[in-house]
Design a protein around this motif. Structure first.
Motif, PDB file in Angstrom:
ATOM      1  N   THR A   1      32.154  28.162  41.889  1.00 55.94           N
ATOM      2  CA  THR A   1      32.117  28.753  43.229  1.00 55.94           C
ATOM      3  C   THR A   1      33.511  28.820  43.834  1.00 55.94           C
ATOM      4  O   THR A   1      33.900  29.826  44.450  1.00 55.94           O
ATOM      5  N   PHE A   2      34.267  27.729  43.654  1.00 52.92           N
ATOM      6  CA  PHE A   2      35.643  27.699  44.181  1.00 52.92           C
ATOM      7  C   PHE A   2      36.473  28.829  43.581  1.00 52.92           C
ATOM      8  O   PHE A   2      37.180  29.554  44.302  1.00 52.92           O
TER       9      PHE A   2
ATOM     10  N   GLU B   1      31.744  29.155  55.453  1.00 51.51           N
ATOM     11  CA  GLU B   1      31.368  28.418  54.244  1.00 51.51           C
ATOM     12  C   GLU B   1      32.358  28.674  53.112  1.00 51.51           C
ATOM     13  O   GLU B   1      32.758  27.740  52.392  1.00 51.51           O
ATOM     14  N   ASP B   2      32.773  29.956  52.953  1.00 50.44           N
ATOM     15  CA  ASP B   2      33.732  30.273  51.888  1.00 50.44           C
ATOM     16  C   ASP B   2      35.084  29.617  52.154  1.00 50.44           C
ATOM     17  O   ASP B   2      35.735  29.104  51.220  1.00 50.44           O
TER      18      ASP B   2
ATOM     19  N   GLU C   1      34.823  19.614  49.020  1.00 44.96           N
ATOM     20  CA  GLU C   1      34.109  20.549  48.149  1.00 44.96           C
ATOM     21  C   GLU C   1      34.693  20.487  46.734  1.00 44.96           C
ATOM     22  O   GLU C   1      35.913  20.359  46.546  1.00 44.96           O
TER      23      GLU C   1
ATOM     24  N   THR D   1      34.762  26.026  51.265  1.00 46.96           N
ATOM     25  CA  THR D   1      34.770  25.870  49.795  1.00 46.96           C
ATOM     26  C   THR D   1      36.187  25.989  49.249  1.00 46.96           C
ATOM     27  O   THR D   1      36.571  25.288  48.300  1.00 46.96           O
TER      28      THR D   1
END
Length: 695
Positions: free
Chosen positions: A179-180, A164-165, A174, A168
């Motif tokens: 979060t980025f 997921e990271d 994304e 991102t």
């Protein structure tokens, strides 16, 4: 018997050790008698002794009366009590001995049981020892496995990014949000921490993780780079609330100097087109696409003269430049030196970068970016103003345009620095305007020189000089409003005086050469005084004023000499002065005066008559010589100075005549005195009278 009664029986005044006062013989007799010995023992005892006092106190507690019977039975009673007490103690110890025997039996039984238990425990221990050792080894292995599991979990949590990271960080689907940036910061930390692994025995692991993270970081910066480009396309710099996410993205992208520079290039190109289109709209009222903008008043239609046209264009560019700079300050340097730190970090990680040795200057970079943004506008401005300069042939207009360009050049140098395209364009335009001004001025002067110029009858400054001074006044008023520094104002204006002032003054000098004295000098002074009046109000002409005043002083000295000559020639005093000039004050020279032709009686009488005819109108006639001098104060001062010199000459003539008469009267005989007259009687005027008449 109480202790008090016993103490009462002690003889008063007799000490306890009275036998020490007896002679040796008496003491021996006492010791051989038992009764005496007893008495001596009793008497020698000290009742202050603590044991005796305790014994007496015990007798008091028993309540025993001090009788003979009681004293005889006391020892027996006490011994009986002691025997009874000892018997009681013996019986009690008998009970204790029986208890101790039972305890001994019990202890022996326990000891036997303990020995049996030790035998059983030893046998059990021998049987269970291998099992316990094995269990202990298993527990240690378990602890080691758990510690390795925790270490692996912590390692994975720190060095390994989840899918997921990574999505991102690298996926364009994304968004670029908090979060980025958080994931990006974690990825950079992992990359830095991998350097620690490279210093241990796990180098291969560190290299593998670093390679994976580097790929993810490169893709993340590419994603950020493309996102910033998209945002720049729709960015509105006029909006005071510029997105903070863009500022944050720029600070992060600065860690990749090449990408950051590409972004700046893209941004500068986009802003250049936007500002160029906006400038075209401001000039014409229509956009580049031909759409008319009703909210804009076209500069080309509103400006009614070339100076207003040029000023409006420069004012628009200045306003746009200031707005651009303020907006870019918010984007690039409002957050301190974060971008500079990011660029430096990026250069440290890219040692092959050729610019890695130069420190990043945020202010300089901002100035360069703003200058690039207005480069397109500068090209249009240079073309338009160049056309205005070449198409107008008014001398004053050309200089006003040059001065206006100088004003904005200095303003933009403070705003953008000395090394900017816009500043270079303004410098070129200013030089072009000054060249146009110089050309027009020289053409004007050449036209004047081609015409035959004569001095006016009243010797006033000629018309061409008055016209030139009007132009010069307009130029100086324009220059006075410039932003030239006080230290260089005068030096910078000197070339203007060379072109707009010196040729006219040279023309006046050429006219003066064809005049006779004193008209030549009077005409020159009138022109110089007019020049002084024109230059005096301005503080940047002090050196030129000083030179003019020196020239005026020289011409003034010439007029003083002329007026002085006028007084001497018309007063008849000139021949007398010439005759006396070679003589000294000696007796022989003074006596020789009477023999000179100029001092013969008939000649001296005629000179006196000439002087009398001259004096009443002398000042008026002298002032008439300077009637064309436009400064009456100067004419009066010149005449007065010449008159003072004339009065001094007359006083010297008078002194010579009086001295000659005195010597003559002393040495001449009576017949000579009777037949001749003193020189002073033939020339009776006194220096006091002359001074009064000429004052």
């Amino acid at each position: 018997m109480t202790s008090d009664s016993v103490l009462a029986r002690k003889p008063s005044g007799q000490s306890d050790g009275f036998e020490h006062h007896l002679s040796p013989t008496a003491a021996q007799a006492l010791r051989s008698n038992p009764l005496s010995a007893k008495a001596t023992s009793v008497l020698s005892a000290s009742y202050a002794d603590s044991d005796i006092r305790d014994a007496l106190g015990l007798l008091d507690k028993r309540g025993i009366q001090n009788t003979a019977e009681t004293r005889r039975q006391l020892r027996l009673a006490v011994q009986k009590e002691v025997i009874d007490s000892n018997g009681d103690i013996i019986r009690e110890f008998g009970h204790v001995a029986e208890q101790l025997k039972r305890i001994g039996l019990t202890i022996a039984s326990l000891s036997q049981g303990c020995e049996e238990m030790k035998k059983h425990i030893s046998a059990a221990h021998q049987e269970t020892a291998p099992v316990l050792q094995e269990a202990s080894d298993l527990m240690k292995q378990k602890d080691q496995v758990e510690a390795k599991q925790q270490l692996l979990k912590a390692f994975n949590a720190h060095f390994i990014m989840s899918e997921e990271d990574i999505a991102t960080l690298t996926s364009t689907a994304e968004p670029v949000d908090d979060t980025f940036f958080a994931v990006l910061a974690r990825a950079k930390k992992i990359h830095n921490d991998c350097e620690i692994l490279l210093g241990t025995e796990n180098q291969q692991l560190g290299l593998e993780i670093m390679e994976q993270i580097s790929k993810s970081l490169n893709r993340a910066f590419q994603k950020l780079y493309r996102w910033i480009q998209r945002e720049f396309k729709s960015l509105n710099l006029e909006n005071p609330q510029i997105s903070s996410s863009i500022r944050r993205a720029l600070r992060v992208l600065a860690e990749r100097p090449s990408l950051f520079q590409n972004c700046l290039d893209f941004f500068a190109e986009a802003r250049e087109h936007i500002l160029s289109d906006a400038f075209y709209t401001a000039l014409t009222g229509t956009s580049v696409g031909g759409e008319e903008d009703a909210s804009v008043k076209p500069i080309e239609l509103v400006a009614h003269d070339p100076l207003r046209y040029v000023g409006d264009m420069l004012a628009w560019i200045h306003s746009a430049t200031v707005s651009e700079r303020e907006a870019l300050e918010v984007l690039f340097i409002s957050e301190g030196d974060e971008i500079a730190k990011g660029i430096q970090a990026g250069r440290d990680s890219e040692p092959w970068n050729v610019d890695g040795g130069n420190d990043f200057d945020g202010l300089k970079a901002l100035n360069e970016l703003v200058d690039r943004d207005v480069t397109g506008v500068a090209r249009v401005l240079r073309q338009r103003i160049g056309q205005v300069i070449q198409s107008h042939e008014e001398t004053i207009m050309a200089y006003k345009i040059a001065n206006l360009l100088n004003f904005y050049r200095i303003t933009f140098s403070k705003l953008l620095g000395e090394d900017s395209v816009l500043l270079e364009s303004l410098t070129t335009l200013e030089e072009s305007a000054l060249n146009q001004f110089t050309t027009l001025m020289r053409d004007h002067v050449a036209g004047l020189q081609g015409e035959s110029q004569l001095a006016p009858p009243d010797l006033a400054p000629p018309d061409f000089l008055q016209e030139g001074f009007k132009q010069l006044t307009a130029i100086m008023k324009t220059y006075e409003t410039s932003l030239t520094s006080a230290d260089s104002r005068e030096a910078d204006f000197e070339p203007i005086l060379t072109e707009a002032f010196d040729p006219f003054m040279e023309g006046c000098e050429n006219i003066a050469k064809h005049l006779e004295a004193p008209a030549r000098t009077i005409f020159s002074i009138n022109c110089l005084l007019a020049a002084k009046n024109i230059l005096a109000p301005f503080d940047f002409t002090s050196t030129r004023l000083s030179k003019i005043q020196d020239t005026v002083d020289k011409h003034t000295s010439t007029l003083v000499e002329y007026q002085y000559s006028f007084f001497r020639a018309n007063s008849g005093l000139q021949p007398l002065l010439q005759a006396l000039a070679p003589l000294s004050d000696t007796k022989e020279d003074l006596l020789s005066i009477r023999s000179l032709d100029a001092f013969r009686p008939e000649v001296l009488i005629q000179a006196s008559q000439t002087l009398d005819d001259f004096l009443p109108l002398a000042l008026m006639d002298a002032m008439e010589n300077l009637k064309n001098l436009q400064s009456s104060k100067m004419a009066r001062k010149i005449t007065e100075e010449a008159a003072d010199r004339f009065c001094g000459d007359f006083e010297r003539v008078e002194e010579k005549l009086v001295a000659s008469d005195d010597i003559w009267e002393q040495e001449a005989d009576e017949e000579t005195l009777a037949s001749s007259q003193p020189l002073k009687s033939l020339f009776p005027r006194t220096s006091g009278e002359i001074t009064v008449l000429l004052s």
